[in-house]
Design a protein around this motif. Structure first.
Motif, PDB file in Angstrom:
ATOM      1  N   HIS A  15       9.965   6.158   1.098  1.00  0.00           N
ATOM      2  CA  HIS A  15      10.595   6.187  -0.220  1.00  0.00           C
ATOM      3  C   HIS A  15      10.500   7.624  -0.731  1.00  0.00           C
ATOM      4  N   VAL A  16      11.581   8.102  -1.315  1.00  0.00           N
ATOM      5  CA  VAL A  16      11.598   9.449  -1.877  1.00  0.00           C
ATOM      6  C   VAL A  16      11.972   9.360  -3.349  1.00  0.00           C
ATOM      7  N   GLY A  17      11.596  10.383  -4.091  1.00  0.00           N
ATOM      8  CA  GLY A  17      11.930  10.421  -5.511  1.00  0.00           C
ATOM      9  C   GLY A  17      11.150   9.430  -6.336  1.00  0.00           C
ATOM     10  N   CYS A  18       9.932   9.085  -5.897  1.00  0.00           N
ATOM     11  CA  CYS A  18       9.125   8.124  -6.644  1.00  0.00           C
ATOM     12  C   CYS A  18       7.835   8.801  -7.104  1.00  0.00           C
ATOM     13  N   GLN A  19       7.162   8.174  -8.021  1.00  0.00           N
ATOM     14  CA  GLN A  19       5.885   8.672  -8.510  1.00  0.00           C
ATOM     15  C   GLN A  19       4.845   8.478  -7.411  1.00  0.00           C
ATOM     16  N   LEU A  20       4.218   9.564  -6.972  1.00  0.00           N
ATOM     17  CA  LEU A  20       3.241   9.478  -5.899  1.00  0.00           C
ATOM     18  C   LEU A  20       1.880   9.089  -6.455  1.00  0.00           C
ATOM     19  N   THR A  21       1.186   8.273  -5.703  1.00  0.00           N
ATOM     20  CA  THR A  21      -0.130   7.813  -6.110  1.00  0.00           C
ATOM     21  C   THR A  21      -1.219   8.757  -5.611  1.00  0.00           C
ATOM     22  N   ASN A  22      -2.293   8.852  -6.356  1.00  0.00           N
ATOM     23  CA  ASN A  22      -3.437   9.664  -5.941  1.00  0.00           C
ATOM     24  C   ASN A  22      -4.573   8.804  -5.409  1.00  0.00           C
ATOM     25  N   VAL A  23      -4.534   7.516  -5.691  1.00  0.00           N
ATOM     26  CA  VAL A  23      -5.588   6.604  -5.277  1.00  0.00           C
ATOM     27  C   VAL A  23      -5.128   5.863  -4.029  1.00  0.00           C
ATOM     28  N   LEU A  24      -5.896   6.022  -2.956  1.00  0.00           N
ATOM     29  CA  LEU A  24      -5.529   5.386  -1.693  1.00  0.00           C
ATOM     30  C   LEU A  24      -6.540   4.315  -1.324  1.00  0.00           C
ATOM     31  N   LEU A  81       0.858  -1.182   0.000  1.00  0.00           N
ATOM     32  CA  LEU A  81       0.000   0.000   0.000  1.00  0.00           C
ATOM     33  C   LEU A  81       0.891   1.226   0.000  1.00  0.00           C
ATOM     34  N   SER A  82       0.498   2.242  -0.739  1.00  0.00           N
ATOM     35  CA  SER A  82       1.269   3.482  -0.813  1.00  0.00           C
ATOM     36  C   SER A  82       0.531   4.597  -0.104  1.00  0.00           C
ATOM     37  N   VAL A  83       1.271   5.324   0.728  1.00  0.00           N
ATOM     38  CA  VAL A  83       0.714   6.447   1.477  1.00  0.00           C
ATOM     39  C   VAL A  83       1.559   7.680   1.168  1.00  0.00           C
ATOM     40  N   PRO A  84       1.093   8.577   0.281  1.00  0.00           N
ATOM     41  CA  PRO A  84       1.864   9.780  -0.010  1.00  0.00           C
ATOM     42  C   PRO A  84       1.770  10.772   1.148  1.00  0.00           C
ATOM     43  N   LEU A  85       2.907  11.403   1.457  1.00  0.00           N
ATOM     44  CA  LEU A  85       2.933  12.359   2.552  1.00  0.00           C
ATOM     45  C   LEU A  85       4.166  13.234   2.436  1.00  0.00           C
ATOM     46  N   LEU A  86       3.974  14.529   2.454  1.00  0.00           N
ATOM     47  CA  LEU A  86       5.066  15.506   2.506  1.00  0.00           C
ATOM     48  C   LEU A  86       6.102  15.286   1.413  1.00  0.00           C
ATOM     49  N   GLY A  87       5.653  14.988   0.202  1.00  0.00           N
ATOM     50  CA  GLY A  87       6.561  14.815  -0.918  1.00  0.00           C
ATOM     51  C   GLY A  87       7.296  13.491  -0.941  1.00  0.00           C
ATOM     52  N   ALA A  88       6.881  12.571  -0.103  1.00  0.00           N
ATOM     53  CA  ALA A  88       7.479  11.235  -0.061  1.00  0.00           C
ATOM     54  C   ALA A  88       6.345  10.218  -0.069  1.00  0.00           C
ATOM     55  N   GLU A  89       6.736   8.963  -0.008  1.00  0.00           N
ATOM     56  CA  GLU A  89       5.735   7.908   0.010  1.00  0.00           C
ATOM     57  C   GLU A  89       6.116   6.882   1.073  1.00  0.00           C
ATOM     58  N   LEU A  90       5.160   6.588   1.928  1.00  0.00           N
ATOM     59  CA  LEU A  90       5.324   5.527   2.904  1.00  0.00           C
ATOM     60  C   LEU A  90       4.752   4.270   2.272  1.00  0.00           C
ATOM     61  N   LYS A  91       5.598   3.274   2.096  1.00  0.00           N
ATOM     62  CA  LYS A  91       5.147   2.004   1.507  1.00  0.00           C
ATOM     63  C   LYS A  91       4.913   1.015   2.638  1.00  0.00           C
ATOM     64  N   LEU A  92       3.675   0.555   2.733  1.00  0.00           N
ATOM     65  CA  LEU A  92       3.294  -0.428   3.730  1.00  0.00           C
ATOM     66  C   LEU A  92       3.279  -1.801   3.068  1.00  0.00           C
ATOM     67  N   THR A  93       4.126  -2.687   3.533  1.00  0.00           N
ATOM     68  CA  THR A  93       4.091  -4.061   3.063  1.00  0.00           C
ATOM     69  C   THR A  93       3.139  -4.804   3.989  1.00  0.00           C
ATOM     70  N   MET A  94       2.130  -5.423   3.381  1.00  0.00           N
ATOM     71  CA  MET A  94       1.055  -6.059   4.145  1.00  0.00           C
ATOM     72  C   MET A  94       0.982  -7.542   3.821  1.00  0.00           C
ATOM     73  N   VAL A  95       0.628  -8.331   4.810  1.00  0.00           N
ATOM     74  CA  VAL A  95       0.203  -9.704   4.613  1.00  0.00           C
ATOM     75  C   VAL A  95      -1.156  -9.774   5.305  1.00  0.00           C
ATOM     76  N   GLY A  96      -2.197  -9.790   4.514  1.00  0.00           N
ATOM     77  CA  GLY A  96      -3.537  -9.646   5.075  1.00  0.00           C
ATOM     78  C   GLY A  96      -3.662  -8.269   5.696  1.00  0.00           C
ATOM     79  N   GLU A  97      -4.055  -8.209   6.943  1.00  0.00           N
ATOM     80  CA  GLU A  97      -4.184  -6.938   7.667  1.00  0.00           C
ATOM     81  C   GLU A  97      -2.943  -6.611   8.496  1.00  0.00           C
ATOM     82  N   ILE A  98      -1.917  -7.439   8.397  1.00  0.00           N
ATOM     83  CA  ILE A  98      -0.704  -7.267   9.206  1.00  0.00           C
ATOM     84  C   ILE A  98       0.338  -6.498   8.399  1.00  0.00           C
TER      85      ILE A  98
END
Length: 168
Positions: A42-51, A18-35
């Motif tokens: 991550h910085v310098g990547c294409q930010l997503t608009n769909v959450l 899951l990608s969470v854009p914030l303050l010009g960066a992206e927090l990438k959440l690696t998930m297994v189910g709900e965990i």
């Protein structure tokens, strides 16, 4: 505290990101189910608009942690020492910082060991290692002593300091 963490010992299933854009960066959440098994910046990547709904909840919490509750399940990682450091990071109030040496003194450790535990934090976007700074400066972030991640650390700290903090 508006952040509620449940620690899960094991996980099984298919991995997703899951990608969470914030303050010009992206927090990438690696998930297994709900965990969540990893939450790294991550910085310098294409930010997503769909959450996804989960990403939107995390983003809402990170933007306004004093007025938003976040319930997450994290996969248990690390040594007992690393977990003690990560617990201490969670105790640093939003908008405040602690020095590596100050945290080391509280934990009966050394500043370099604290820095190593911060660098190895698999949940840097949730467990706030950005709130730990050097005595004479900002210190490193995400294994970098300068560069884009340190600039992100500055933005995170500035954002938190800019929140309307109310002490009850």
């Amino acid at each position: 505290m508006p952040l509620h963490i449940v620690w899960q010992a094991v996980t099984d299933g298919e991995e997703s990101i899951l990608s969470v854009p914030l303050l010009g960066a992206e927090l990438k959440l690696t998930m297994v189910g709900e965990i969540i098994t990893d939450a790294s910046w991550h910085v310098g990547c294409q930010l997503t608009n769909v959450l996804s709904p989960q990403a939107a909840r995390v983003q809402s919490y990170l933007l306004n942690p004093l007025r938003t509750e976040l319930h997450v399940t994290l996969l248990s990682h690390g040594s007992a020492y690393a977990n003690a450091v990560w617990s201490a990071l969670l105790a640093i109030p939003i908008g405040r910082v602690e020095t590596y040496s100050g945290l080391a003194e509280k934990l009966g450790s050394g500043p370099r060991a604290i820095a190593r535990a911060c660098r190895n934090n698999p949940y840097a976007g949730i467990i706030p290692c950005h709130r730990v700074v050097a005595k004479n400066g900002i210190g490193g972030f995400m294994g970098q002593a300068d560069g884009e991640f340190v600039a992100l650390k500055r933005r995170l700290l500035e954002h938190e300091r800019g929140l309307e903090l109310t002490v009850e």
